[in-house]
Design a protein around this motif. Sequence first.
Motif, PDB file in Angstrom:
ATOM      1  N   ILE A 165     -72.252 -33.987 -26.360  1.00 40.37           N
ATOM      2  CA  ILE A 165     -70.883 -34.141 -25.489  1.00 40.37           C
ATOM      3  C   ILE A 165     -70.148 -35.251 -26.120  1.00 40.37           C
ATOM      4  CG2 ILE A 165     -70.026 -34.131 -23.298  1.00 40.37           C
ATOM      5  CD1 ILE A 165     -72.537 -32.718 -22.175  1.00 40.37           C
ATOM      6  N   GLN A 166     -68.970 -35.048 -26.424  1.00 46.23           N
ATOM      7  CA  GLN A 166     -68.122 -36.430 -26.527  1.00 46.23           C
ATOM      8  C   GLN A 166     -66.726 -36.366 -25.529  1.00 46.23           C
ATOM      9  OE1 GLN A 166     -67.045 -36.589 -30.714  1.00 46.23           O
ATOM     10  NE2 GLN A 166     -65.935 -38.192 -30.509  1.00 46.23           N
ATOM     11  N   ILE A 167     -66.554 -37.338 -25.195  1.00 48.59           N
ATOM     12  CA  ILE A 167     -65.350 -37.804 -24.217  1.00 48.59           C
ATOM     13  C   ILE A 167     -64.532 -38.547 -25.001  1.00 48.59           C
ATOM     14  CG2 ILE A 167     -64.739 -38.397 -21.806  1.00 48.59           C
ATOM     15  CD1 ILE A 167     -66.730 -36.152 -21.910  1.00 48.59           C
ATOM     16  N   ASN A 168     -63.014 -38.143 -25.239  1.00 48.93           N
ATOM     17  CA  ASN A 168     -62.317 -38.897 -25.782  1.00 48.93           C
ATOM     18  C   ASN A 168     -61.084 -39.190 -24.864  1.00 48.93           C
ATOM     19  OD1 ASN A 168     -63.483 -38.778 -28.276  1.00 48.93           O
ATOM     20  ND2 ASN A 168     -63.097 -36.690 -28.135  1.00 48.93           N
ATOM     21  N   THR A 169     -60.322 -40.085 -24.938  1.00 51.32           N
ATOM     22  CA  THR A 169     -59.035 -40.443 -24.086  1.00 51.32           C
ATOM     23  C   THR A 169     -58.118 -41.159 -25.256  1.00 51.32           C
ATOM     24  OG1 THR A 169     -59.770 -42.875 -23.639  1.00 51.32           O
ATOM     25  CG2 THR A 169     -60.505 -41.232 -21.894  1.00 51.32           C
ATOM     26  N   ASP A 170     -56.730 -40.793 -24.683  1.00 55.52           N
ATOM     27  CA  ASP A 170     -55.732 -41.418 -25.417  1.00 55.52           C
ATOM     28  C   ASP A 170     -55.441 -42.930 -24.967  1.00 55.52           C
ATOM     29  OD1 ASP A 170     -54.189 -41.446 -23.179  1.00 55.52           O
ATOM     30  OD2 ASP A 170     -52.758 -39.957 -23.739  1.00 55.52           O
ATOM     31  N   ASN A 171     -54.792 -43.561 -25.679  1.00 55.04           N
ATOM     32  CA  ASN A 171     -54.324 -44.801 -25.320  1.00 55.04           C
ATOM     33  C   ASN A 171     -53.814 -45.040 -23.838  1.00 55.04           C
ATOM     34  OD1 ASN A 171     -54.928 -45.726 -27.906  1.00 55.04           O
ATOM     35  ND2 ASN A 171     -52.980 -45.357 -28.724  1.00 55.04           N
ATOM     36  N   ASN A 172     -53.356 -44.050 -22.982  1.00 58.64           N
ATOM     37  CA  ASN A 172     -52.813 -44.418 -21.814  1.00 58.64           C
ATOM     38  C   ASN A 172     -53.813 -44.161 -20.613  1.00 58.64           C
ATOM     39  OD1 ASN A 172     -50.008 -44.640 -22.736  1.00 58.64           O
ATOM     40  ND2 ASN A 172     -50.100 -42.553 -23.291  1.00 58.64           N
ATOM     41  N   ILE A 173     -55.013 -43.662 -21.167  1.00 58.64           N
ATOM     42  CA  ILE A 173     -56.139 -43.698 -20.063  1.00 58.64           C
ATOM     43  C   ILE A 173     -57.286 -44.579 -20.638  1.00 58.64           C
ATOM     44  CG2 ILE A 173     -57.843 -41.937 -19.248  1.00 58.64           C
ATOM     45  CD1 ILE A 173     -55.688 -39.816 -19.407  1.00 58.64           C
ATOM     46  N   GLU A 174     -57.581 -45.381 -19.568  1.00 54.95           N
ATOM     47  CA  GLU A 174     -58.870 -46.481 -19.999  1.00 54.95           C
ATOM     48  C   GLU A 174     -60.354 -45.446 -20.145  1.00 54.95           C
ATOM     49  OE1 GLU A 174     -61.074 -50.263 -18.108  1.00 54.95           O
ATOM     50  OE2 GLU A 174     -58.772 -49.831 -17.530  1.00 54.95           O
ATOM     51  N   ASN A 175     -60.834 -45.577 -21.320  1.00 60.70           N
ATOM     52  CA  ASN A 175     -62.174 -45.032 -21.155  1.00 60.70           C
ATOM     53  C   ASN A 175     -63.077 -45.884 -20.985  1.00 60.70           C
ATOM     54  OD1 ASN A 175     -64.161 -43.379 -21.770  1.00 60.70           O
ATOM     55  ND2 ASN A 175     -63.894 -42.891 -23.797  1.00 60.70           N
ATOM     56  N   SER A 176     -64.044 -45.546 -19.880  1.00 59.26           N
ATOM     57  CA  SER A 176     -65.344 -46.584 -19.506  1.00 59.26           C
ATOM     58  C   SER A 176     -66.507 -45.677 -19.612  1.00 59.26           C
ATOM     59  CB  SER A 176     -64.897 -47.078 -18.058  1.00 59.26           C
ATOM     60  OG  SER A 176     -65.029 -45.850 -17.212  1.00 59.26           O
ATOM     61  N   GLU A 177     -67.548 -46.677 -19.571  1.00 59.24           N
ATOM     62  CA  GLU A 177     -68.892 -45.730 -19.598  1.00 59.24           C
ATOM     63  C   GLU A 177     -69.145 -44.990 -18.195  1.00 59.24           C
ATOM     64  OE1 GLU A 177     -73.914 -47.128 -19.541  1.00 59.24           O
ATOM     65  OE2 GLU A 177     -72.158 -48.804 -20.288  1.00 59.24           O
ATOM     66  N   ARG A 178     -68.564 -45.356 -17.169  1.00 60.13           N
ATOM     67  CA  ARG A 178     -68.537 -44.617 -16.071  1.00 60.13           C
ATOM     68  C   ARG A 178     -67.972 -43.201 -15.975  1.00 60.13           C
ATOM     69  NH1 ARG A 178     -65.269 -45.314 -10.998  1.00 60.13           N
ATOM     70  NH2 ARG A 178     -66.461 -44.144  -9.541  1.00 60.13           N
ATOM     71  N   LEU A 179     -66.699 -43.412 -16.688  1.00 61.50           N
ATOM     72  CA  LEU A 179     -65.962 -42.341 -16.976  1.00 61.50           C
ATOM     73  C   LEU A 179     -66.751 -41.168 -17.907  1.00 61.50           C
ATOM     74  CD1 LEU A 179     -62.159 -41.791 -17.334  1.00 61.50           C
ATOM     75  CD2 LEU A 179     -63.602 -41.034 -19.168  1.00 61.50           C
ATOM     76  N   THR A 180     -67.175 -41.683 -18.766  1.00 63.92           N
ATOM     77  CA  THR A 180     -68.001 -40.928 -19.905  1.00 63.92           C
ATOM     78  C   THR A 180     -69.328 -40.607 -19.281  1.00 63.92           C
ATOM     79  OG1 THR A 180     -67.012 -42.267 -21.723  1.00 63.92           O
ATOM     80  CG2 THR A 180     -69.102 -40.945 -22.054  1.00 63.92           C
ATOM     81  N   ASN A 181     -69.941 -41.242 -18.638  1.00 60.28           N
ATOM     82  CA  ASN A 181     -71.167 -40.442 -17.947  1.00 60.28           C
ATOM     83  C   ASN A 181     -70.791 -39.403 -16.888  1.00 60.28           C
ATOM     84  OD1 ASN A 181     -72.777 -42.143 -19.310  1.00 60.28           O
ATOM     85  ND2 ASN A 181     -72.901 -43.797 -17.789  1.00 60.28           N
ATOM     86  N   PHE A 182     -69.842 -39.864 -15.997  1.00 57.65           N
ATOM     87  CA  PHE A 182     -69.585 -38.765 -14.962  1.00 57.65           C
ATOM     88  C   PHE A 182     -69.084 -37.310 -15.721  1.00 57.65           C
ATOM     89  CE2 PHE A 182     -66.513 -36.627 -12.542  1.00 57.65           C
ATOM     90  CZ  PHE A 182     -66.982 -36.389 -11.310  1.00 57.65           C
TER      91      PHE A 182
END
Length: 105
Positions: A3-20
Motif C-alpha cells: 500500500i502506498q499513500i501519495n499526496t499533492d503539494n496542497n495536502i500535508e503528508n504525515s506518518e499519522r495520515l499514511t498509517n491511518f
Amino acid sequence: MQIQINTDNNIENSERLTNFFSNEVKNELERFDNLITRVEVHFGDENSEKFGKNDKRCLIEVRVAKKEPVAVTDYADTIEKAFNNSLTKVKKVLNSTHEKMRENY
C-alpha cells in the motif's frame, strides 16, 4: 498487499495520515488480499488554498494479479469523505472482478 499513500503539494503528508489510511485499506480490502498486489491512494486538493466545494480528490488504484489495474476517483469536501467514497467504489469493482474470475475457473 503493498500500500502506498501519495499526496499533492496542497495536502500535508504525515506518518499519522499514511498509517491511518493504510490500515483502512488493509481492513477494507482484506477479503481480496489474494487478488491484489498493490494499492496506491492519491490525495489532492483541486483548488489549492482557495475554498471550494468538493475540491478534495481521492484516487485509488488497485493492481490486481493478472488483470488490468482498477482505478476509481471521488471528490468531496474532505479527504476522509473522498477516501471513503472511493473505497466503497473500488470494493464494488473488486467484487465484480472477483465474481467474474470465479466464474471462469
